[in-house]
Design a protein around this motif. Structure first.
Motif, PDB file in Angstrom:
ATOM      1  N   THR A  53      48.969  11.718  37.259  1.00  0.00           N
ATOM      2  CA  THR A  53      49.450  13.098  37.363  1.00  0.00           C
ATOM      3  C   THR A  53      49.973  13.590  36.017  1.00  0.00           C
ATOM      4  O   THR A  53      49.612  14.679  35.547  1.00  0.00           O
ATOM      5  N   ILE A  75      47.101  14.150  33.413  1.00  0.00           N
ATOM      6  CA  ILE A  75      46.320  15.370  33.656  1.00  0.00           C
ATOM      7  C   ILE A  75      47.122  16.596  33.232  1.00  0.00           C
ATOM      8  O   ILE A  75      46.578  17.524  32.608  1.00  0.00           O
ATOM      9  N   ASN A  76      48.415  16.606  33.537  1.00  0.00           N
ATOM     10  CA  ASN A  76      49.266  17.728  33.117  1.00  0.00           C
ATOM     11  C   ASN A  76      49.346  17.822  31.592  1.00  0.00           C
ATOM     12  O   ASN A  76      49.333  18.928  31.024  1.00  0.00           O
ATOM     13  N   SER A 131      46.108  19.180  30.224  1.00  0.00           N
ATOM     14  CA  SER A 131      45.973  20.599  30.556  1.00  0.00           C
ATOM     15  C   SER A 131      46.512  21.471  29.440  1.00  0.00           C
ATOM     16  O   SER A 131      46.011  22.582  29.203  1.00  0.00           O
ATOM     17  N   ASN A 132      47.522  20.971  28.725  1.00  0.00           N
ATOM     18  CA  ASN A 132      48.159  21.738  27.656  1.00  0.00           C
ATOM     19  C   ASN A 132      47.668  21.372  26.265  1.00  0.00           C
ATOM     20  O   ASN A 132      48.196  21.881  25.270  1.00  0.00           O
ATOM     21  N   ALA A 178      47.737  18.552  40.463  1.00  0.00           N
ATOM     22  CA  ALA A 178      47.581  18.552  39.007  1.00  0.00           C
ATOM     23  C   ALA A 178      46.136  18.827  38.612  1.00  0.00           C
ATOM     24  O   ALA A 178      45.865  19.604  37.687  1.00  0.00           O
ATOM     25  N   MET A 179      45.197  18.208  39.317  1.00  0.00           N
ATOM     26  CA  MET A 179      43.778  18.434  39.037  1.00  0.00           C
ATOM     27  C   MET A 179      43.395  19.872  39.351  1.00  0.00           C
ATOM     28  O   MET A 179      42.643  20.508  38.613  1.00  0.00           O
ATOM     29  N   CYS A 211      45.049  22.152  36.658  1.00  0.00           N
ATOM     30  CA  CYS A 211      44.699  21.826  35.279  1.00  0.00           C
ATOM     31  C   CYS A 211      43.840  22.938  34.670  1.00  0.00           C
ATOM     32  O   CYS A 211      42.926  23.453  35.323  1.00  0.00           O
ATOM     33  N   SER A 212      44.122  23.296  33.428  1.00  0.00           N
ATOM     34  CA  SER A 212      43.363  24.378  32.781  1.00  0.00           C
ATOM     35  C   SER A 212      41.967  23.922  32.343  1.00  0.00           C
ATOM     36  O   SER A 212      41.135  24.754  31.959  1.00  0.00           O
ATOM     37  N   LYS A 213      41.722  22.620  32.397  1.00  0.00           N
ATOM     38  CA  LYS A 213      40.424  22.071  31.987  1.00  0.00           C
ATOM     39  C   LYS A 213      39.586  21.714  33.219  1.00  0.00           C
ATOM     40  O   LYS A 213      40.113  21.227  34.218  1.00  0.00           O
ATOM     41  N   THR A 243      38.112  27.842  31.087  1.00  0.00           N
ATOM     42  CA  THR A 243      39.407  27.940  31.760  1.00  0.00           C
ATOM     43  C   THR A 243      39.387  29.021  32.837  1.00  0.00           C
ATOM     44  O   THR A 243      39.911  28.822  33.940  1.00  0.00           O
TER      45      THR A 243
END
Length: 254
Positions: free
Chosen positions: A38, A41-42, A45-46, A94-95, A98-100, A211
């Motif tokens: 988790t 992935i977070n 994402s950033n 989280a998945m 996620c921005s990706k 995104t």
């Protein structure tokens, strides 16, 4: 990191982050491993240097056997039960947020929470050996936390096929037909070849467009921030039942 807690590694190349998890018990997930995934992935994402995430597991056996049976047996009260099942809720959320975009590399069988991880990927490539099973009813619980992710991919009818026939494996071909897998391949080598081709192309596209596409794919799931934890409470209660405790103990003896 000790093998009993599992392993988690990330490599980044050409704007693609490859996250690989492993555990000696068929790549199953103890709570601590779920939290590490988790958090990773977070973090990705950033990361502005990453456009795409590949999620994979170690070895050439099972992709993921779901939750740690040892930890399930150790649950002794409602709070512990809800907390344990919230681990998969955390990963799926989280998945989802996620921005990706996340591409799954599914090299073998997936059970229970492992199927949830596959379903939470935005795109999944698998081998013909990657059968799936939701066996939760057989041990007195149900796939409550992962159900929204699985149903989103394959629909309620196919979910019922998997869940009610808790003793049956569904083939990779079945999973592809239902939409869980985008493509399947006879060998891991063929899988990896397609994975490299596909992800290289995808990572070359406009990161902002990727995104925005991610947001579109997950529209209508905002309530999962509440729903998945409500479901974790249901599973946490059921895992304390005599039926489930006996079933888990029988499973361990096999």
């Amino acid at each position: 990191m000790s093998a009993t807690k599992g392993t988690l590694t990330t490599t980044i190349a050409n704007r693609i982050a490859t996250v690989s998890f492993g555990h000696p018990a068929s790549n199953s997930f103890p709570s601590e491993q779920l939290q590490r995934l988790t958090d990773e992935i977070n973090r990705l994402s950033n990361n502005t240097d990453v456009s795409l995430i590949i999620l994979k597991s170690e070895g050439d056996g099972a992709f993921c056997a779901g939750a740690s049976f040892d930890e399930l047996l150790a649950v002794s009260n409602l709070e512990e039960g809800a907390k344990f099942f919230s681990g998969f809720a955390n990963v799926i959320n989280a998945m989802r947020k996620c921005s990706k975009l996340i591409v799954g590399r599914i090299h073998g069988k997936a059970v229970g929470g492992g199927v949830g991880l596959v379903a939470a990927c935005d795109y999944a490539l698998a081998t013909s050996e990657s059968a799936v099973k939701l066996s939760e009813l057989a041990i007195g619980i149900g796939p409550f936390v992962i159900e929204p992710a699985v149903s989103r991919k394959i629909g309620k009818s196919a979910l019922a096929e998997m869940t009610l026939a808790a003793h049956e494996w569904k083939t990779a071909a079945w999973a592809q037909q239902k939409g869980l897998y985008a493509k399947t391949f006879e060998t891991i080598a063929e899988l990896d070849s397609e994975l490299e081709t596909f992800t290289s192309k995808l990572a070359s596209y406009n990161p902002e467009a990727l995104t925005e596409m991610k947001k579109v794919l997950w529209e209508g799931t905002e309530h999962w921030d509440t729903l998945l934890y409500e479901r974790a409470g249901i599973s946490g209660k059921l895992v304390l039942s005599d039926f489930t405790v006996n079933a888990l103990n029988q499973f361990k003896k096999k």
